[in-house]
Design an enzyme around this catalytic site. Sequence first.
Site, short mmCIF file in Angstrom:
data_model
loop_
_atom_site.label_atom_id
_atom_site.label_comp_id
_atom_site.label_asym_id
_atom_site.label_seq_id
_atom_site.Cartn_x
_atom_site.Cartn_y
_atom_site.Cartn_z
N SER A 60 0.82 -1.21 0.00
CA SER A 60 0.00 0.00 0.00
C SER A 60 0.85 1.25 0.00
CB SER A 60 -0.92 0.02 1.23
OG SER A 60 -1.68 -1.15 1.28
N1 SAH Z 1 -0.78 -4.17 3.92
C1 SAH Z 1 -0.30 -4.81 2.77
C2 SAH Z 1 -1.36 -4.73 1.70
C3 SAH Z 1 -1.28 -5.84 0.76
S1 SAH Z 1 -2.57 -5.83 -0.44
C4 SAH Z 1 0.97 -4.14 2.28
O1 SAH Z 1 1.05 -2.91 2.39
O2 SAH Z 1 1.86 -4.81 1.79
C5 SAH Z 1 -3.84 -6.73 0.40
C6 SAH Z 1 -3.49 -8.10 0.86
O3 SAH Z 1 -4.67 -8.67 1.39
C7 SAH Z 1 -3.01 -9.03 -0.23
O4 SAH Z 1 -1.78 -9.59 0.14
C8 SAH Z 1 -4.11 -10.09 -0.31
O5 SAH Z 1 -3.65 -11.37 -0.66
C9 SAH Z 1 -4.66 -10.06 1.10
N2 SAH Z 1 -6.00 -10.62 1.26
C10 SAH Z 1 -7.07 -10.46 0.45
N3 SAH Z 1 -8.13 -11.13 0.93
C11 SAH Z 1 -7.70 -11.74 2.07
C12 SAH Z 1 -8.34 -12.59 3.03
N4 SAH Z 1 -9.61 -12.99 2.92
N5 SAH Z 1 -7.60 -13.01 4.09
C13 SAH Z 1 -6.31 -12.65 4.23
N6 SAH Z 1 -5.66 -11.86 3.35
C14 SAH Z 1 -6.35 -11.41 2.30
#
Ligand code: SAH
Length: 209
Positions: A60
């Site tokens: 993000s």
């Molecule tokens: N905070 C992270 C954001 C990653 S993007 C960063 O800054 O790196 C969002 C993440 O949520 C992805 O890795 C995706 O795989 C995860 N995600 C989506 N649905 C999910 C779920 N049901 N349970 C766990 N993770 C999930």
Amino acid sequence: MNANINKIHLILELRKLGIINTDILSVFEDIPREKFIDKELSYKAYHNRALPISCNQTISQPGVVAMMTQILEPKKNYKVLEIGTGSGYQTAVLSKLFRIVYTIERYKLLFQNAKNVLEKLKVKNIVFYHGDGLKGWPAKFLFDRIIITALAKEMPKYLIDQLSDGGVMVLPLVYKSEQFITRVTKIKNNVKIKKYWRVRFVPLLPGIK
Ligand code: SAH
């Protein structure tokens, strides 16, 4: 420009965006964002931009991570749950502001990568779980704070259930096909909702990969 100067620019930008919590600002100074992305992208590590990571996901934007963290109103003794570990960058931010961080990721590869990076950085107060965050933490816990870093189409019921009375959840949520950062405060068995600014996040999806 070297990483330090870029970092100073980023901190100034965060202040302009309205990050007034100095604890949060100093966390952004401490954490090396370049460790959470591909080497080839490290020149962009301190740009206020989302960047691609494995599994078609994104790390993000620092500005969004900072604002969501500020809305969470962190306190050391609160129990916090993060859904969507991704690169582990937001997890690292939380680890400096809460005593223990619980985090769930649905992709095995991202779960493993984030665990490795944070171990290398000697961050010890994180409990990682490879699973479906929509189902909540796999034990009967109540959390003071929950942060979801993927887009929810609707209010995730199991997660509201795992929020303590007076607890706060921050997430991107869909309203009429647009996404807004949203704060949900649980009061008794009701929720109070506050909508913030528009964002773009990858979707929150069921099941594991
Ligand atoms: N905070 C992270 C954001 C990653 S993007 C960063 O800054 O790196 C969002 C993440 O949520 C992805 O890795 C995706 O795989 C995860 N995600 C989506 N649905 C999910 C779920 N049901 N349970 C766990 N993770 C999930």
